[in-house]
Design an enzyme around this catalytic site. Structure first.
Site, PDB file in Angstrom:
ATOM      1  N   HIS A 110       1.361   5.879 -10.224  1.00  0.00           N
ATOM      2  CA  HIS A 110       2.641   6.219  -9.595  1.00  0.00           C
ATOM      3  C   HIS A 110       3.797   5.329 -10.066  1.00  0.00           C
ATOM      4  O   HIS A 110       4.851   5.811 -10.475  1.00  0.00           O
ATOM      5  CB  HIS A 110       2.526   6.070  -8.068  1.00  0.00           C
ATOM      6  CG  HIS A 110       1.358   6.749  -7.451  1.00  0.00           C
ATOM      7  ND1 HIS A 110       1.345   8.091  -7.175  1.00  0.00           N
ATOM      8  CD2 HIS A 110       0.157   6.267  -7.030  1.00  0.00           C
ATOM      9  CE1 HIS A 110       0.200   8.412  -6.593  1.00  0.00           C
ATOM     10  NE2 HIS A 110      -0.539   7.330  -6.503  1.00  0.00           N
TER      11      HIS A 110
HETATM   12  C1  BDR Z   1       2.310   4.092  -3.786  1.00  0.00           C
HETATM   13  O1  BDR Z   1       1.475   3.449  -2.832  1.00  0.00           O
HETATM   14  C2  BDR Z   1       0.911   2.290  -3.370  1.00  0.00           C
HETATM   15  O2  BDR Z   1      -0.426   2.145  -3.012  1.00  0.00           O
HETATM   16  C3  BDR Z   1       1.113   2.377  -4.851  1.00  0.00           C
HETATM   17  O3  BDR Z   1       1.273   1.079  -5.404  1.00  0.00           O
HETATM   18  C4  BDR Z   1       2.352   3.206  -5.015  1.00  0.00           C
HETATM   19  O4  BDR Z   1       3.503   2.413  -5.013  1.00  0.00           O
HETATM   20  C5  BDR Z   1       1.779   5.488  -4.034  1.00  0.00           C
HETATM   21  O5  BDR Z   1       1.742   6.205  -2.831  1.00  0.00           O
END
Ligand code: BDR
Ligand code: CA
Length: 308
Positions: free
Chosen positions: A239
């Site tokens: 992400h």
């Molecule tokens: C987001 O949640 C976190 O666990 C990850 O680092 C990312 O920023 C994705 O939903």
């Protein structure tokens, strides 16, 4: 050649945060990483601040200051993301590098100071939005001082920690709402975009085995990440790296204006991000389409080409 663009990354490493930081460090011709601020999210603040330093030191970029920011959400009790990122937040993977300390001062003040001294600063926020919200409360004119803000957060069709909510927004929905209501007009990279680009198990193993750049360490962290989200899944979503990619590779993304709001009510809708793409009063720009294959190819290429 254009000079590198100044960027501050606000993060909660976290494995995909770590990949985002490595990606930013990998492109010094495009990005000048002026600072890293950390926030509680994937782990407690002490863990995320330590991990940002571990990545910085592994990258050999000791000159980049790491600041610790807010240790908890504005209102809610913290629910950390250790199940996905491991107890140490980086999947238990050892990283070499001389260890440097934290910079003096609070992360919120670092955001304010950097925005005050650089008129062209981009802030890339890839954790809960607590630091940014507090900075905007402390100095409401900050919204007009940051040249661009890119946020990884929110899921418009669905969430990933609850059916309604994405992790970063769910961890601190009041902060997300404050940021959206501030006039900042961020670019949002929601789950709807990041989940279109799974990095497959075979590509993770290629990275781990190739012996080039920082790919072996990135591959080792991503292998643990894949194990924790479930090996039955087709791959992992990196992400946070997509939020770094948006300003660097604009040719890969289609972005549309929208009016975004966040549900802060208690109950199953808490943390839901609602997007109205027909609004005449947009408060954000949202990544709605991308070239997933090109994103993953370029990301893997940068990790392999990294020179420490
Ligand atoms: C987001 O949640 C976190 O666990 C990850 O680092 C990312 O920023 C994705 O939903
Ligand atoms: Ca994150």
């Amino acid at each position: 050649m254009n000079r590198p663009h100044p960027v501050l990354i606000d993060c909660d490493p976290g494995i995909d945060d770590a990949i985002a930081l490595l990606m930013a460090f990998a492109m010094p011709d495009a990005l000048e990483l002026t600072g890293i601020t950390t926030v509680a999210g994937n782990g407690p603040l002490a863990v995320t601040a330590r991990n940002a330093r571990r990545i910085r030191d592994f990258a050999g970029r000791h000159e980049v200051p790491v600041f610790a920011g807010c240790p908890r959400p504005l209102v809610a009790a913290p629910v950390f993301g250790e199940r996905i990122h491991g107890a140490d937040g980086l999947g238990g993977v050892g990283l070499s590098g001389t260890s440097g300390g934290l910079a003096a001062g609070h992360g919120v003040d670092a955001i304010l100071e950097q925005a005050a001294t650089r008129s062209d600063l981009t802030v890339i926020a890839v954790g809960p939005l607590t630091n940014l919200a507090v900075a905007l409360v402390k100095r409401p004119d900050l919204a007009g001082r940051i040249a661009r803000t890119v946020i990884m957060g929110g899921g418009i069709a669905q969430g990933n920690v609850t059916p309604a909510a994405e992790f970063n927004v769910f961890f601190d929905p009041e902060a997300a709402r404050a940021v959206l209501d501030s006039g900042l007009r961020p670019t949002l990279v929601p789950l709807d975009a990041t989940q279109r680009a799974p990095l497959s198990a075979s590509r993770i193993e290629e990275l781990a085995a190739c012996g080039e750049g920082v790919a072996p360490e990135a591959g080792a962290m991503l292998r643990v990440y894949h194990g924790n989200v479930g090996r039955d899944r087709p791959g992992v979503f990196i992400h946070d790296a997509m939020a770094v990619a948006v300003p660097v590779w604009p040719d890969l993304f289609e972005i549309r204006p929208a009016r975004l709001s966040v549900c802060t009510d208690a109950g199953p809708e808490r943390g839901r991000t609602i997007a109205d793409f027909a609004s005449a009063e947009p408060n954000a720009d949202v990544v709605v389409d991308l070239d997933p294959a090109a994103f993953l190819d370029r990301l893997c290429g940068e990790l392999r080409a990294f020179r420490r």
